[in-house]
Write a protein that holds these residues in place. Structure first.
Motif, short mmCIF file in Angstrom:
data_model
loop_
_atom_site.label_atom_id
_atom_site.label_comp_id
_atom_site.label_asym_id
_atom_site.label_seq_id
_atom_site.Cartn_x
_atom_site.Cartn_y
_atom_site.Cartn_z
N MET A 1 64.76 -21.09 -54.41
CA MET A 1 65.24 -20.05 -53.53
C MET A 1 64.86 -18.66 -54.06
O MET A 1 64.39 -17.82 -53.32
CB MET A 1 66.76 -20.16 -53.41
CG MET A 1 67.34 -19.16 -52.46
SD MET A 1 69.05 -19.59 -52.15
CE MET A 1 69.70 -17.99 -51.89
N LEU A 2 65.08 -18.42 -55.35
CA LEU A 2 64.72 -17.12 -55.91
C LEU A 2 63.21 -16.91 -55.88
O LEU A 2 62.74 -15.83 -55.55
CB LEU A 2 65.24 -16.99 -57.34
CG LEU A 2 64.94 -15.66 -58.00
CD1 LEU A 2 65.59 -14.52 -57.24
CD2 LEU A 2 65.39 -15.67 -59.44
N GLU A 3 62.45 -17.96 -56.20
CA GLU A 3 61.00 -17.82 -56.16
C GLU A 3 60.51 -17.49 -54.76
O GLU A 3 59.59 -16.71 -54.58
CB GLU A 3 60.32 -19.06 -56.71
CG GLU A 3 60.44 -19.17 -58.21
CD GLU A 3 59.66 -20.32 -58.80
OE1 GLU A 3 58.87 -20.96 -58.08
OE2 GLU A 3 59.82 -20.56 -59.99
N GLN A 4 61.15 -18.06 -53.75
CA GLN A 4 60.78 -17.76 -52.37
C GLN A 4 61.06 -16.28 -52.06
O GLN A 4 60.24 -15.60 -51.46
CB GLN A 4 61.55 -18.65 -51.41
CG GLN A 4 61.20 -18.42 -49.95
CD GLN A 4 62.01 -19.31 -49.03
OE1 GLN A 4 63.00 -19.93 -49.43
NE2 GLN A 4 61.60 -19.37 -47.79
N ALA A 5 62.20 -15.80 -52.51
CA ALA A 5 62.54 -14.38 -52.29
C ALA A 5 61.57 -13.48 -53.03
O ALA A 5 61.10 -12.48 -52.49
CB ALA A 5 63.97 -14.11 -52.75
N MET A 6 61.26 -13.83 -54.28
CA MET A 6 60.34 -13.02 -55.07
C MET A 6 58.94 -13.00 -54.46
O MET A 6 58.24 -12.00 -54.56
CB MET A 6 60.27 -13.55 -56.50
CG MET A 6 61.54 -13.34 -57.30
SD MET A 6 61.87 -11.62 -57.65
CE MET A 6 60.56 -11.29 -58.83
N SER A 7 58.54 -14.09 -53.82
CA SER A 7 57.20 -14.15 -53.23
C SER A 7 57.05 -13.16 -52.08
O SER A 7 55.93 -12.83 -51.70
CB SER A 7 56.87 -15.56 -52.77
OG SER A 7 57.64 -15.91 -51.64
N LYS A 8 58.15 -12.67 -51.54
CA LYS A 8 58.10 -11.69 -50.45
C LYS A 8 57.87 -10.27 -50.96
O LYS A 8 57.61 -9.37 -50.18
CB LYS A 8 59.38 -11.74 -49.63
CG LYS A 8 59.55 -13.06 -48.90
CD LYS A 8 60.83 -13.10 -48.14
CE LYS A 8 60.97 -14.45 -47.45
NZ LYS A 8 62.23 -14.57 -46.73
N LEU A 9 57.97 -10.08 -52.27
CA LEU A 9 57.77 -8.77 -52.86
C LEU A 9 56.30 -8.50 -53.11
O LEU A 9 55.54 -9.42 -53.39
CB LEU A 9 58.53 -8.66 -54.18
CG LEU A 9 60.03 -8.90 -54.13
CD1 LEU A 9 60.61 -8.89 -55.53
CD2 LEU A 9 60.72 -7.89 -53.24
N ASP A 10 55.89 -7.23 -53.03
CA ASP A 10 54.51 -6.92 -53.36
C ASP A 10 54.37 -6.81 -54.88
O ASP A 10 55.34 -6.92 -55.63
CB ASP A 10 54.02 -5.65 -52.64
CG ASP A 10 54.70 -4.37 -53.08
OD1 ASP A 10 55.12 -4.27 -54.25
OD2 ASP A 10 54.79 -3.46 -52.25
N ALA A 11 53.16 -6.60 -55.35
CA ALA A 11 52.87 -6.61 -56.79
C ALA A 11 53.67 -5.55 -57.54
O ALA A 11 54.21 -5.83 -58.61
CB ALA A 11 51.37 -6.42 -57.02
N ASP A 12 53.76 -4.33 -57.01
CA ASP A 12 54.52 -3.28 -57.69
C ASP A 12 56.00 -3.64 -57.79
O ASP A 12 56.64 -3.39 -58.80
CB ASP A 12 54.36 -1.93 -56.99
CG ASP A 12 53.07 -1.22 -57.34
OD1 ASP A 12 52.38 -1.65 -58.29
OD2 ASP A 12 52.75 -0.22 -56.67
N GLU A 13 56.54 -4.22 -56.72
CA GLU A 13 57.94 -4.62 -56.74
C GLU A 13 58.19 -5.70 -57.79
O GLU A 13 59.15 -5.63 -58.56
CB GLU A 13 58.37 -5.12 -55.36
CG GLU A 13 58.42 -4.02 -54.32
CD GLU A 13 58.55 -4.53 -52.91
OE1 GLU A 13 59.16 -3.82 -52.09
OE2 GLU A 13 58.04 -5.63 -52.60
N ARG A 14 57.32 -6.70 -57.84
CA ARG A 14 57.45 -7.77 -58.85
C ARG A 14 57.35 -7.20 -60.26
O ARG A 14 58.13 -7.55 -61.14
CB ARG A 14 56.40 -8.86 -58.65
CG ARG A 14 56.73 -9.81 -57.53
CD ARG A 14 55.87 -11.06 -57.56
NE ARG A 14 54.45 -10.78 -57.52
CZ ARG A 14 53.75 -10.55 -56.44
NH1 ARG A 14 54.34 -10.56 -55.26
NH2 ARG A 14 52.46 -10.31 -56.50
#
Length: 64
Positions: A1-14
């Motif tokens: 679930m967290l990985e799915q949420a993180m995958s929605k972030l762009d590179a700068d956000e990550r």
């Protein structure tokens, strides 16, 4: 679930999240590293989608 949420972030956000929670960098340091304003860095690290990220076990490789 967290990985799915993180995958929605762009590179700068990550990277901002990585710097804040894994590298223990301040907002000022994150801003300098990403070459953005302090207010932009603060917004990137306060994304609602992240929640309490440091309570999760995530592979560091996920951020890169």
């Amino acid at each position: 679930m967290l990985e799915q949420a993180m995958s929605k972030l762009d590179a700068d956000e990550r990277m901002a999240i990585y710097y804040k929670y894994f590298a223990d960098m301040t907002v000022r340091e994150i801003a300098a590293e990403l070459k953005i304003s302090k207010s932009s860095a603060a917004r990137l690290t306060e994304k609602e989608i992240i929640g309490d990220i440091h309570s999760f076990e995530i592979s560091i490789e996920f951020f890169f």
